[in-house]
Design an enzyme around this catalytic site. Structure first.
Site, short mmCIF file in Angstrom:
data_model
loop_
_atom_site.label_atom_id
_atom_site.label_comp_id
_atom_site.label_asym_id
_atom_site.label_seq_id
_atom_site.Cartn_x
_atom_site.Cartn_y
_atom_site.Cartn_z
N LYS A 1 125.06 2.99 26.52
CA LYS A 1 123.94 3.04 25.57
C LYS A 1 124.01 4.30 24.69
O LYS A 1 124.76 5.25 24.98
CB LYS A 1 122.63 2.97 26.36
CG LYS A 1 122.42 1.61 27.06
CD LYS A 1 121.02 1.53 27.70
CE LYS A 1 120.78 0.19 28.36
NZ LYS A 1 119.38 0.05 28.88
N TYR B 1 118.32 -8.76 23.75
CA TYR B 1 117.25 -8.57 24.75
C TYR B 1 116.12 -9.60 24.59
O TYR B 1 114.99 -9.33 24.99
CB TYR B 1 116.70 -7.15 24.65
CG TYR B 1 117.54 -6.11 25.36
CD1 TYR B 1 117.71 -6.15 26.75
CD2 TYR B 1 118.15 -5.07 24.67
CE1 TYR B 1 118.47 -5.19 27.42
CE2 TYR B 1 118.90 -4.10 25.33
CZ TYR B 1 119.05 -4.17 26.71
OH TYR B 1 119.79 -3.22 27.37
N ASN C 1 118.60 5.15 29.48
CA ASN C 1 119.14 5.06 30.84
C ASN C 1 120.63 4.74 30.90
O ASN C 1 121.12 4.16 31.86
CB ASN C 1 118.30 4.13 31.72
CG ASN C 1 118.31 2.69 31.25
OD1 ASN C 1 118.92 2.36 30.24
ND2 ASN C 1 117.63 1.83 31.98
N HIS D 1 123.92 -0.51 30.45
CA HIS D 1 123.41 -1.86 30.71
C HIS D 1 124.45 -2.62 31.50
O HIS D 1 125.65 -2.43 31.27
CB HIS D 1 123.16 -2.62 29.40
CG HIS D 1 123.04 -4.11 29.60
ND1 HIS D 1 121.88 -4.72 29.97
CD2 HIS D 1 123.99 -5.09 29.56
CE1 HIS D 1 122.10 -6.02 30.12
NE2 HIS D 1 123.37 -6.27 29.88
N GLU E 1 125.85 -13.01 27.65
CA GLU E 1 125.99 -11.68 27.04
C GLU E 1 127.42 -11.42 26.57
O GLU E 1 127.64 -10.79 25.53
CB GLU E 1 125.53 -10.61 28.03
CG GLU E 1 124.02 -10.68 28.30
CD GLU E 1 123.55 -9.72 29.37
OE1 GLU E 1 124.37 -8.98 29.94
OE2 GLU E 1 122.34 -9.71 29.64
P1 RTP Z 1 119.59 -3.34 31.45
O1 RTP Z 1 119.17 -4.77 31.14
O2 RTP Z 1 119.54 -2.42 30.25
O3 RTP Z 1 120.90 -3.30 32.17
O4 RTP Z 1 118.56 -2.72 32.49
P2 RTP Z 1 117.94 -3.40 33.77
O5 RTP Z 1 118.52 -4.78 33.98
O6 RTP Z 1 118.08 -2.41 34.88
O7 RTP Z 1 116.43 -3.52 33.34
P3 RTP Z 1 115.67 -4.70 32.59
O8 RTP Z 1 114.50 -5.09 33.42
O9 RTP Z 1 116.61 -5.77 32.15
O10 RTP Z 1 115.10 -3.94 31.29
C1 RTP Z 1 115.92 -3.72 30.16
C2 RTP Z 1 115.73 -2.30 29.69
O11 RTP Z 1 114.39 -2.17 29.22
C3 RTP Z 1 113.91 -0.87 29.51
N1 RTP Z 1 112.71 -0.96 30.33
N2 RTP Z 1 111.66 -0.23 30.11
N3 RTP Z 1 109.11 0.97 30.26
C4 RTP Z 1 109.45 0.02 31.14
O12 RTP Z 1 108.69 -0.34 32.02
C5 RTP Z 1 110.76 -0.56 31.03
N4 RTP Z 1 111.24 -1.49 31.82
C6 RTP Z 1 112.49 -1.74 31.36
C7 RTP Z 1 114.98 -0.13 30.27
O13 RTP Z 1 115.66 0.72 29.38
C8 RTP Z 1 115.88 -1.25 30.77
O14 RTP Z 1 117.20 -0.80 30.92
MG MG Z 2 118.54 -6.23 32.47
#
Ligand code: RTP
Ligand code: MG
Length: 141
Positions: free
Chosen positions: A11, A51, A114, A117, A128
């Protein structure tokens, strides 16, 4: 064990910190192979489409804003159980909750910035990977 492919993104925060190589090294040391890679500046439409599953969430605007804030590296990782292996290397979404030694514990600043991804299921990996790469851009190794 299943040989899988997964979509990984380094990222904008990690690209800006100049730790692309350190992150790639973790994938390679864990036995994952990079079979496709490119650096991109995502457009708003590209980030929104990527997304789309989160479009009703309160953080969607921040997420799209962050993902378009600078260049990213998009790549395909291949190896045994690559989807779960990559998620294990990444650590929890919120770096404060990420286990020591994971990419997010070591390089991420916040739940938004973070570092990486990774696809979360075989279905999302397929979608994806196809979102960013044509089959001719992925190299058998
Ligand atoms: P990613 O898709 O980026 O690999 O991350 P992830 O699966 O661990 O998390 P996901 O639930 O898919 O959420 C995508 C990205 O959205 C941001 N996020 N912000 N503020 C919040 O509560 C929140 N929750 C998620 C994070 O940057 C996450 O990587
Ligand atoms: Mg995710």
């Amino acid at each position: 064990m299943a040989n899988e492919r997964t979509l990984s993104i380094i990222k904008p925060d990690a690209v800006a910190k100049n730790v692309i190589g350190e992150i790639e090294s973790r994938f390679e040391k864990a036995g994952l192979k990079i079979v496709a890679a490119k650096m991109l500046q995502l457009s708003q439409a590209q980030a929104e489409g990527f997304y789309a599953e989160h479009k009703e969430r309160s953080f969607f605007g921040d997420l799209v804003g962050f993902m378009t804030s600078g260049p990213v590296v998009v790549q395909v990782l291949e190896g045994d159980n690559a989807i779960a292996a990559n998620r294990d290397l990444m650590g929890a979404t919120n770096p404060k909750e990420a286990e020591a030694g994971t990419i997010r514990a070591d390089f991420a600043q916040s739940i938004d910035a973070n570092a990486v991804h990774g696809s979360d299921s075989p279905e999302s990996a397929e979608r994806e990977i196809a979102y960013f790469f044509g089959s001719e851009e992925i190299c058998a190794r």
